[in-house]
Design a protein around this motif. Structure first.
Motif, PDB file in Angstrom:
ATOM      1  N   GLY A   1     -19.299  -0.434 -30.576  1.00  0.00           N
ATOM      2  CA  GLY A   1     -17.990  -0.657 -29.964  1.00  0.00           C
ATOM      3  C   GLY A   1     -16.850  -0.563 -30.956  1.00  0.00           C
ATOM      4  N   SER A   2     -17.067  -1.034 -32.176  1.00  0.00           N
ATOM      5  CA  SER A   2     -15.999  -0.981 -33.178  1.00  0.00           C
ATOM      6  C   SER A   2     -15.727   0.442 -33.645  1.00  0.00           C
ATOM      7  CB  SER A   2     -16.360  -1.865 -34.370  1.00  0.00           C
ATOM      8  OG  SER A   2     -17.495  -1.348 -35.049  1.00  0.00           O
ATOM      9  N   TYR A   3     -16.725   1.320 -33.546  1.00  0.00           N
ATOM     10  CA  TYR A   3     -16.564   2.711 -33.979  1.00  0.00           C
ATOM     11  C   TYR A   3     -16.125   3.626 -32.838  1.00  0.00           C
ATOM     12  CZ  TYR A   3     -18.495   2.218 -38.679  1.00  0.00           C
ATOM     13  OH  TYR A   3     -18.681   1.886 -39.993  1.00  0.00           O
ATOM     14  N   ARG A   4     -16.257   3.168 -31.588  1.00  0.00           N
ATOM     15  CA  ARG A   4     -15.989   4.037 -30.443  1.00  0.00           C
ATOM     16  C   ARG A   4     -14.558   4.584 -30.431  1.00  0.00           C
ATOM     17  NH1 ARG A   4     -18.060   0.869 -26.126  1.00  0.00           N
ATOM     18  NH2 ARG A   4     -20.117   1.724 -26.584  1.00  0.00           N
ATOM     19  N   PRO A   5     -13.496   3.769 -30.662  1.00  0.00           N
ATOM     20  CA  PRO A   5     -12.134   4.336 -30.647  1.00  0.00           C
ATOM     21  C   PRO A   5     -11.839   5.243 -31.835  1.00  0.00           C
ATOM     22  CG  PRO A   5     -12.073   2.011 -31.210  1.00  0.00           C
ATOM     23  CD  PRO A   5     -13.479   2.303 -30.811  1.00  0.00           C
ATOM     24  N   LEU A   6     -12.747   5.291 -32.820  1.00  0.00           N
ATOM     25  CA  LEU A   6     -12.515   6.099 -34.020  1.00  0.00           C
ATOM     26  C   LEU A   6     -13.252   7.435 -33.980  1.00  0.00           C
ATOM     27  CD1 LEU A   6     -12.916   3.239 -36.680  1.00  0.00           C
ATOM     28  CD2 LEU A   6     -10.833   3.983 -35.500  1.00  0.00           C
ATOM     29  N   ALA A   7     -14.000   7.693 -32.900  1.00  0.00           N
ATOM     30  CA  ALA A   7     -14.769   8.930 -32.798  1.00  0.00           C
ATOM     31  C   ALA A   7     -13.843  10.112 -32.537  1.00  0.00           C
ATOM     32  CB  ALA A   7     -15.801   8.802 -31.684  1.00  0.00           C
ATOM     33  N   ASP A   8     -14.384  11.328 -32.622  1.00  0.00           N
ATOM     34  CA  ASP A   8     -13.549  12.507 -32.378  1.00  0.00           C
ATOM     35  C   ASP A   8     -13.218  12.625 -30.894  1.00  0.00           C
ATOM     36  OD1 ASP A   8     -15.787  13.544 -31.131  1.00  0.00           O
ATOM     37  OD2 ASP A   8     -16.285  14.930 -32.739  1.00  0.00           O
ATOM     38  N   ASP A   9     -12.274  13.519 -30.559  1.00  0.00           N
ATOM     39  CA  ASP A   9     -11.745  13.605 -29.196  1.00  0.00           C
ATOM     40  C   ASP A   9     -12.836  13.918 -28.171  1.00  0.00           C
ATOM     41  OD1 ASP A   9      -9.335  13.107 -30.328  1.00  0.00           O
ATOM     42  OD2 ASP A   9      -8.499  15.122 -30.040  1.00  0.00           O
ATOM     43  N   GLN A  10     -13.682  14.894 -28.466  1.00  0.00           N
ATOM     44  CA  GLN A  10     -14.698  15.290 -27.497  1.00  0.00           C
ATOM     45  C   GLN A  10     -15.683  14.159 -27.224  1.00  0.00           C
ATOM     46  OE1 GLN A  10     -14.667  18.237 -25.739  1.00  0.00           O
ATOM     47  NE2 GLN A  10     -16.190  17.088 -24.559  1.00  0.00           N
ATOM     48  N   THR A  11     -16.044  13.419 -28.277  1.00  0.00           N
ATOM     49  CA  THR A  11     -16.967  12.296 -28.096  1.00  0.00           C
ATOM     50  C   THR A  11     -16.325  11.207 -27.253  1.00  0.00           C
ATOM     51  OG1 THR A  11     -18.019  12.769 -30.225  1.00  0.00           O
ATOM     52  CG2 THR A  11     -18.355  10.578 -29.311  1.00  0.00           C
ATOM     53  N   VAL A  12     -15.032  10.956 -27.462  1.00  0.00           N
ATOM     54  CA  VAL A  12     -14.321   9.953 -26.661  1.00  0.00           C
ATOM     55  C   VAL A  12     -14.324  10.349 -25.189  1.00  0.00           C
ATOM     56  CG1 VAL A  12     -12.047   8.956 -26.197  1.00  0.00           C
ATOM     57  CG2 VAL A  12     -12.890   9.105 -28.539  1.00  0.00           C
ATOM     58  N   LEU A  13     -14.043  11.618 -24.890  1.00  0.00           N
ATOM     59  CA  LEU A  13     -14.043  12.085 -23.505  1.00  0.00           C
ATOM     60  C   LEU A  13     -15.444  11.991 -22.893  1.00  0.00           C
ATOM     61  CD1 LEU A  13     -11.734  15.231 -23.865  1.00  0.00           C
ATOM     62  CD2 LEU A  13     -11.176  13.090 -22.686  1.00  0.00           C
ATOM     63  N   ASP A  14     -16.468  12.373 -23.663  1.00  0.00           N
ATOM     64  CA  ASP A  14     -17.848  12.298 -23.157  1.00  0.00           C
ATOM     65  C   ASP A  14     -18.254  10.851 -22.892  1.00  0.00           C
ATOM     66  OD1 ASP A  14     -18.094  15.012 -23.245  1.00  0.00           O
ATOM     67  OD2 ASP A  14     -19.127  15.064 -25.184  1.00  0.00           O
ATOM     68  N   GLN A  15     -17.761   9.919 -23.718  1.00  0.00           N
ATOM     69  CA  GLN A  15     -18.052   8.507 -23.492  1.00  0.00           C
ATOM     70  C   GLN A  15     -17.425   8.044 -22.174  1.00  0.00           C
ATOM     71  OE1 GLN A  15     -19.922   6.178 -25.212  1.00  0.00           O
ATOM     72  NE2 GLN A  15     -19.418   4.768 -23.543  1.00  0.00           N
ATOM     73  N   GLY A  16     -16.197   8.488 -21.882  1.00  0.00           N
ATOM     74  CA  GLY A  16     -15.551   8.134 -20.618  1.00  0.00           C
ATOM     75  C   GLY A  16     -16.334   8.657 -19.424  1.00  0.00           C
ATOM     76  N   ARG A  17     -16.787   9.903 -19.488  1.00  0.00           N
ATOM     77  CA  ARG A  17     -17.576  10.467 -18.383  1.00  0.00           C
ATOM     78  C   ARG A  17     -18.904   9.734 -18.223  1.00  0.00           C
ATOM     79  NH1 ARG A  17     -15.850  15.285 -21.222  1.00  0.00           N
ATOM     80  NH2 ARG A  17     -14.044  16.217 -20.150  1.00  0.00           N
ATOM     81  N   LEU A  18     -19.508   9.349 -19.349  1.00  0.00           N
ATOM     82  CA  LEU A  18     -20.766   8.607 -19.296  1.00  0.00           C
ATOM     83  C   LEU A  18     -20.583   7.275 -18.578  1.00  0.00           C
ATOM     84  CD1 LEU A  18     -23.744   8.110 -20.204  1.00  0.00           C
ATOM     85  CD2 LEU A  18     -22.810   7.102 -22.296  1.00  0.00           C
ATOM     86  N   MET A  19     -19.477   6.588 -18.848  1.00  0.00           N
ATOM     87  CA  MET A  19     -19.250   5.284 -18.223  1.00  0.00           C
ATOM     88  C   MET A  19     -19.092   5.423 -16.712  1.00  0.00           C
ATOM     89  SD  MET A  19     -16.799   3.535 -21.111  1.00  0.00           S
ATOM     90  CE  MET A  19     -16.819   1.904 -20.404  1.00  0.00           C
ATOM     91  N   VAL A  20     -18.429   6.487 -16.266  1.00  0.00           N
ATOM     92  CA  VAL A  20     -18.311   6.731 -14.826  1.00  0.00           C
ATOM     93  C   VAL A  20     -19.695   6.905 -14.207  1.00  0.00           C
ATOM     94  CG1 VAL A  20     -17.495   8.360 -13.073  1.00  0.00           C
ATOM     95  CG2 VAL A  20     -15.996   7.715 -14.969  1.00  0.00           C
ATOM     96  N   ASP A  21     -20.530   7.717 -14.839  1.00  0.00           N
ATOM     97  CA  ASP A  21     -21.876   7.975 -14.298  1.00  0.00           C
ATOM     98  C   ASP A  21     -22.752   6.721 -14.349  1.00  0.00           C
ATOM     99  OD1 ASP A  21     -21.143  10.571 -13.822  1.00  0.00           O
ATOM    100  OD2 ASP A  21     -21.998  11.352 -15.695  1.00  0.00           O
ATOM    101  N   GLN A  22     -22.592   5.905 -15.386  1.00  0.00           N
ATOM    102  CA  GLN A  22     -23.367   4.666 -15.473  1.00  0.00           C
ATOM    103  C   GLN A  22     -22.962   3.687 -14.374  1.00  0.00           C
ATOM    104  OE1 GLN A  22     -22.534   3.540 -19.555  1.00  0.00           O
ATOM    105  NE2 GLN A  22     -24.548   4.262 -20.255  1.00  0.00           N
ATOM    106  N   TYR A  23     -21.649   3.522 -14.152  1.00  0.00           N
ATOM    107  CA  TYR A  23     -21.178   2.628 -13.092  1.00  0.00           C
ATOM    108  C   TYR A  23     -21.726   3.076 -11.736  1.00  0.00           C
ATOM    109  CZ  TYR A  23     -17.696   0.722 -16.385  1.00  0.00           C
ATOM    110  OH  TYR A  23     -17.065   0.119 -17.446  1.00  0.00           O
ATOM    111  N   LYS A  24     -21.682   4.374 -11.490  1.00  0.00           N
ATOM    112  CA  LYS A  24     -22.157   4.893 -10.207  1.00  0.00           C
ATOM    113  C   LYS A  24     -23.666   4.681 -10.045  1.00  0.00           C
ATOM    114  CE  LYS A  24     -18.626   8.467  -9.462  1.00  0.00           C
ATOM    115  NZ  LYS A  24     -18.372   9.933  -9.339  1.00  0.00           N
ATOM    116  N   ALA A  25     -24.425   4.875 -11.129  1.00  0.00           N
ATOM    117  CA  ALA A  25     -25.879   4.688 -11.059  1.00  0.00           C
ATOM    118  C   ALA A  25     -26.223   3.234 -10.759  1.00  0.00           C
ATOM    119  CB  ALA A  25     -26.529   5.129 -12.365  1.00  0.00           C
ATOM    120  N   LEU A  26     -25.527   2.296 -11.400  1.00  0.00           N
ATOM    121  CA  LEU A  26     -25.779   0.878 -11.144  1.00  0.00           C
ATOM    122  C   LEU A  26     -25.335   0.493  -9.736  1.00  0.00           C
ATOM    123  CD1 LEU A  26     -24.662  -0.621 -14.579  1.00  0.00           C
ATOM    124  CD2 LEU A  26     -26.997  -0.378 -13.730  1.00  0.00           C
ATOM    125  N   ALA A  27     -24.212   1.070  -9.275  1.00  0.00           N
ATOM    126  CA  ALA A  27     -23.721   0.764  -7.929  1.00  0.00           C
ATOM    127  C   ALA A  27     -24.696   1.251  -6.868  1.00  0.00           C
ATOM    128  CB  ALA A  27     -22.349   1.405  -7.718  1.00  0.00           C
TER     129      ALA A  27
END
Length: 657
Positions: A509-535
């Protein structure tokens, strides 16, 4: 030690074969040439038999077989020549003594000789003149035994009696001894390598003695058959049958007896070197015990000793590739007698599955495997293998396993292994169920794993930990230390994973805001898919994960494999691409937040947006919170790239704080 054992074993077989050829060539008076020819024939026969016996379905390697046998054959040749030389000297000394005795006058000045043997005594060509002295031959005849064993040995019975009757009786006796071989290999007799070896040696010695008695008697009876003027054809056929029978026994010993004796010798005196050492570990305050490594002699005895020291043991972890079936059966009975639960966390295969079958309850790890195949032993024939399988089959079926499953399991060739799916194991009542990672102590990683081995296991199994080791070695060391201590103390795998995640997630978590742009965007998409899978499973899970209410729960266990794999890959990229960046201020994100809020208001209504700010949300609104959390990240990702990256970095920055 192994080379000496092989040399002695080869010498015994070569000695027997060479002596047989010497006996067959006994009419040849040229002693030294006879010894040389007999040794040459022995070497030739043994080379052929060994090459064929070790071909294992391939092309016989006669050169390798010859190289393995030539040294022991030369040793026996030297022994034979030495014995012949000593016998010749003894005969010469005996002849000299006889000459002196026969020339000495008897009392009264006259030499007394039996007139019937006078010609023999005076014959200088008689090889053993002392044997012709009157009375000796009559004395020998007087002590001859007339039982059927001795008479058959001397060939005194008619050829048809020797061949058909005594030949049949000898075969029956040989079969009785062969049954002794099966009894020696049967685990029901109690598995002890010394007993197995002793029984095998005695049985094969008995078989050889019976067959030598049978074949020599037939051969001598055939000679007498010709001397009586009977038809030579039957005598010749009988002798041919003797030779073929001898070759058959030699081949049988090479294919069955020798491999069995060799294997039993390695088991008894070399600690069964082909089977790895076993280890036993007590866990969870003496309530669980792990057995790992190979099943070899002594395992059950040590297991019993452990149970006496820790009588509160309830669960046996079996993580082994198997070994000796006899030891597995003893372990089966020990587990069965104490009504213990069996469990495998990694792999329980071959003989290990028999011990596993003894469990009152039988559990398997989500990634654990049970492997089945037919038993085997060097030199074991198909019938003996079926007998061994029948014992194993009876024990497994009596433990509640489906009969058709056991039949398939034990019909799998020994050269391969059948690993049924968990669904098949459950349907066939082989396992009670698949245990969750919190049910039993963690096992299957080794009973005496060191910190260095634990560290190596972490970095090999999960590349994320290898990256963490290079980026944050201090945090990695803390995780390894805690995992190692927890494993050795008997913590469950689930608890160990939770502890590792509790250490790892704040670092990620402490390194997440410091990652490169593409990794940050991929992390956002991953969170959407994780929320939907749990829902899709339960929106309560989605709410807990999105709001952070259930931060200590392992939500990864609810996610499909592809999402877990994506999360691992993205977390690794976060650690690798993180670099020093200036914090993003609240003011810089205000224009983007305004656009996102307006879109959310259009989808859910302005009044409902306050749900996102409530800390103690009522259960009635938690499903809507999940939907809105998904919508927030979707709307952020719909922004232009620069705005989306800034918003995500700012959000990850707040989560890390």
């Amino acid at each position: 030690m192994q080379s000496i054992g092989y040399l002695l074993g080869a010498l015994l077989v070569i000695a027997a074969i060479t002596q047989l050829f010497l006996w067959l060539l006994r009419q040849w008076d040229a002693r030294i040439p006879r010894i040389l020819v007999a040794n040459a024939l022995s070497l030739f026969l043994m080379t052929v038999l060994r090459a064929i016996g070790t071909a294992d379905g391939g092309e016989p390697n006669f050169q390798k077989a010859f190289a393995a046998l030539v040294i022991p054959q030369i040793v026996w040749l030297v022994i034979g020549l030495f014995r012949e030389g000593r016998a010749a000297r003894s005969a010469a000394d005996g002849a000299s003594i006889w000459a002196e005795t026969s020339s000495a006058p008897a009392a009264g000045g006259q030499q007394t000789v039996d007139p019937e043997n006078a010609a023999q005594v005076s014959d200088p060509g008689a090889p053993y003149p002392a044997a012709r002295v009157s009375g000796i031959e009559r004395g020998d005849a007087a002590v001859k035994s007339n039982n059927f064993i001795a008479r058959h040995w001397r060939g005194e019975f008619p050829l048809w009696v020797s061949y058909w009757i005594f030949g049949f009786l000898a075969n029956v006796a040989a079969l009785v001894f062969a049954a002794g071989v099966s009894a020696a290999l049967s685990s029901s007799q109690g598995y002890n390598p010394i007993n197995v070896l002793g029984t095998l040696v005695l049985v094969w010695t008995g078989i050889c003695l019976i067959l030598v008695w049978q074949l020599v008697g037939i051969w001598r009876s055939a000679n007498r058959h010709v001397e009586r003027g009977r038809w030579r054809l039957w005598a010749g056929l009988a002798k041919l049958a003797v030779i073929l029978g001898l070759l058959q026994v030699a081949v049988e010993f090479n294919q069955t007896g020798y491999p069995q004796i060799r294997e039993a010798t390695r088991m008894a005196f070399l600690d069964d070197p082909d089977i790895p050492a076993y280890a036993i570990r007590i866990m969870r305050n003496g309530t669980e015990v792990e057995v790992s490594g190979g099943f070899k002699y002594g395992l059950n005895e040590d297991f019993e000793r452990i149970l006496k020291a820790a009588p509160q043991v309830k669960v046996v972890h079996l993580n082994s590739d198997g070994g000796r079936l006899g030891e597995a059966e003893k372990l089966y009975r020990s587990i069965k007698d104490r009504n213990l639960i069996t469990y495998t966390a990694a792999r329980c295969a071959s003989a290990c599955t028999l011990a596993f079958a003894a469990g009152r309850e039988r559990w398997i790890h989500p990634t654990g495997r049970l492997g089945f195949h037919a038993p085997t032993f060097p030199g074991m024939k198909a019938g003996e293998a079926r007998n061994a399988s029948s014992t194993q089959r009876a024990l497994m079926v009596s433990s509640g396993m489906a009969s058709d499953f056991v039949s398939r399991a034990l019909s799998t060739p020994n050269e391969s292994m059948w690993f049924p799916k968990h669904e098949e194991l459950t349907a066939a009542r082989v396992v009670t169920g698949v245990a969750d990672v919190y049910k039993f102590a963690a096992s299957g990683w080794g009973t005496t794993i060191s910190r260095e081995q634990m560290e190596q296991r972490f970095t090999e199994v999960n590349s994320l930990f290898a990256t963490l080791k290079s980026v944050r070695p201090a945090d990695f060391a803390k995780i390894v230390d805690e995992m190692n201590a927890g494993y050795l103390s008997g913590e469950s795998e689930g608890r160990l994973i939770d502890a590792a995640r509790a250490r790892l997630l704040p670092v990620i978590g402490s390194y997440r805001p410091l990652a490169d742009d593409q990794t940050v965007l991929d992390q956002g998409r991953l969170m959407v898919d994780q929320y939907k899978a749990l829902a899709s499973i339960d929106r309560q899970l989605c709410y807990e994960y999105a709001s952070g209410v259930g931060a200590t729960k392992n939500y990864a266990s609810y996610l499909p494999a592809d999402l877990r794999k994506r999360e691992l890959e993205i977390n690794e990229r976060i650690l690798k691409t993180a670099s020093s960046r200036s914090p993003i201020s609240e003011k810089a994100t205000e224009p983007y937040w305004e656009a996102v809020i307006n879109r959310l208001a259009g989808r859910f209504g302005v009044d409902n947006l306050q749900i996102l700010a409530e800390k103690d949300l009522s259960p009635a609104h938690r499903a809507q919170y999940c939907d809105m959390a998904i919508a927030i990240y979707e709307e952020i990702l719909n922004l232009k790239k620069d705005g989306a990256v800034m918003m995500l970095r700012h959000n990850f920055q707040n989560l890390a704080d």
